[in-house]
Design a protein around this motif. Structure first.
Motif, mmCIF file in Angstrom:
data_model
loop_
_atom_site.group_PDB
_atom_site.id
_atom_site.type_symbol
_atom_site.label_atom_id
_atom_site.label_comp_id
_atom_site.label_asym_id
_atom_site.label_seq_id
_atom_site.Cartn_x
_atom_site.Cartn_y
_atom_site.Cartn_z
ATOM 1 N N UNK A 71 5.781 4.939 -15.901
ATOM 2 C CA UNK A 71 6.747 4.709 -14.839
ATOM 3 C C UNK A 71 6.651 3.259 -14.408
ATOM 4 N N UNK A 72 7.656 2.806 -13.661
ATOM 5 C CA UNK A 72 7.559 1.497 -13.046
ATOM 6 C C UNK A 72 6.411 1.510 -12.044
ATOM 7 N N UNK A 73 5.943 0.340 -11.681
ATOM 8 C CA UNK A 73 4.810 0.242 -10.755
ATOM 9 C C UNK A 73 5.112 0.932 -9.425
ATOM 10 N N UNK A 74 6.330 0.771 -8.924
ATOM 11 C CA UNK A 74 6.700 1.406 -7.661
ATOM 12 C C UNK A 74 6.717 2.919 -7.761
ATOM 13 N N UNK A 75 7.238 3.424 -8.884
ATOM 14 C CA UNK A 75 7.269 4.872 -9.089
ATOM 15 C C UNK A 75 5.845 5.439 -9.196
ATOM 16 N N UNK A 76 5.015 4.772 -9.981
ATOM 17 C CA UNK A 76 3.623 5.223 -10.151
ATOM 18 C C UNK A 76 2.889 5.199 -8.820
ATOM 19 N N UNK A 77 3.135 4.170 -8.022
ATOM 20 C CA UNK A 77 2.495 4.060 -6.713
ATOM 21 C C UNK A 77 2.950 5.186 -5.789
ATOM 22 N N UNK A 78 4.244 5.469 -5.792
ATOM 23 C CA UNK A 78 4.776 6.544 -4.949
ATOM 24 C C UNK A 78 4.160 7.888 -5.331
ATOM 25 N N UNK A 79 4.110 8.182 -6.624
ATOM 26 C CA UNK A 79 3.532 9.441 -7.108
ATOM 27 C C UNK A 79 2.071 9.547 -6.678
ATOM 28 N N UNK A 80 1.336 8.471 -6.824
ATOM 29 C CA UNK A 80 -0.072 8.443 -6.430
ATOM 30 C C UNK A 80 -0.236 8.624 -4.920
#
Length: 168
Positions: A21-30
């Motif tokens: 995922x994009x960094x923002x997507x990965x961060x949101x999921x985390x």
């Protein structure tokens, strides 16, 4: 890439995250995983909820497993937990035995789910008032009153928001 909205916002181009995922997507999921863990749910459940919130259509367990890099059995448990909290719903495709999951999309639904938990909490607190004495009784009554007000105000907020939404 998958069906989640991978179109970068103007002026930004997310770098791929560890899950593809994009960094923002990965961060949101985390972050959703960490948040829901603080609510007493497994981090995998929160991560799955964050992932499903970013999806534009329902997704099956095989796709979740591939894209999140987590075990299918763990994601199945997480999906059932989210379903029990009424944060996701399941569906099937005609002619298929696969089960798809999607996040329930409206914030008012999330607030009302939370309200159901708060209402039960308030009822449990209130049930202790008759058996408590002195300061403990006053404390229970005060806390129950606070949470009762919270539930009432949230219901009023949602009703007002829904009324404004239907008139616009």
């Amino acid at each position: 890439m998958t069906d989640h909205d991978s179109t970068p916002h103007a002026g930004s181009s997310p770098a791929p995250g560890p899950e593809g995922f994009g960094a923002g997507e990965a961060s949101f999921i985390s972050e959703m995983g960490s948040l829901m863990e603080r609510w007493g749910l497994p981090q995998a459940t929160g991560r799955l909820f964050g992932y499903l919130l970013l999806r534009n259509k329902p997704v099956d367990l095989d796709t979740m497993t591939r894209e999140l890099g987590q075990a299918k059995s763990g994601l199945s448990v997480a999906a059932r937990q989210l379903e029990a909290w009424t944060l996701v719903r399941r569906s099937t495709r005609p002619g298929s035995r696969r089960i798809d999951y999607e996040a329930v999309g409206d914030l008012q639904h999330l607030l009302l789910v939370n309200n159901a938990h708060m209402r039960k909490f308030t009822e449990t607190l209130s049930s202790g008032i008759p058996v408590a004495h002195g300061e403990a009784r006053d404390r229970l009554a005060s806390i129950a009153d606070l949470f009762s007000g919270f539930v009432e105000q949230t219901e009023a907020l949602v009703a007002d928001w829904e009324a404004r939404r239907t008139t616009s």
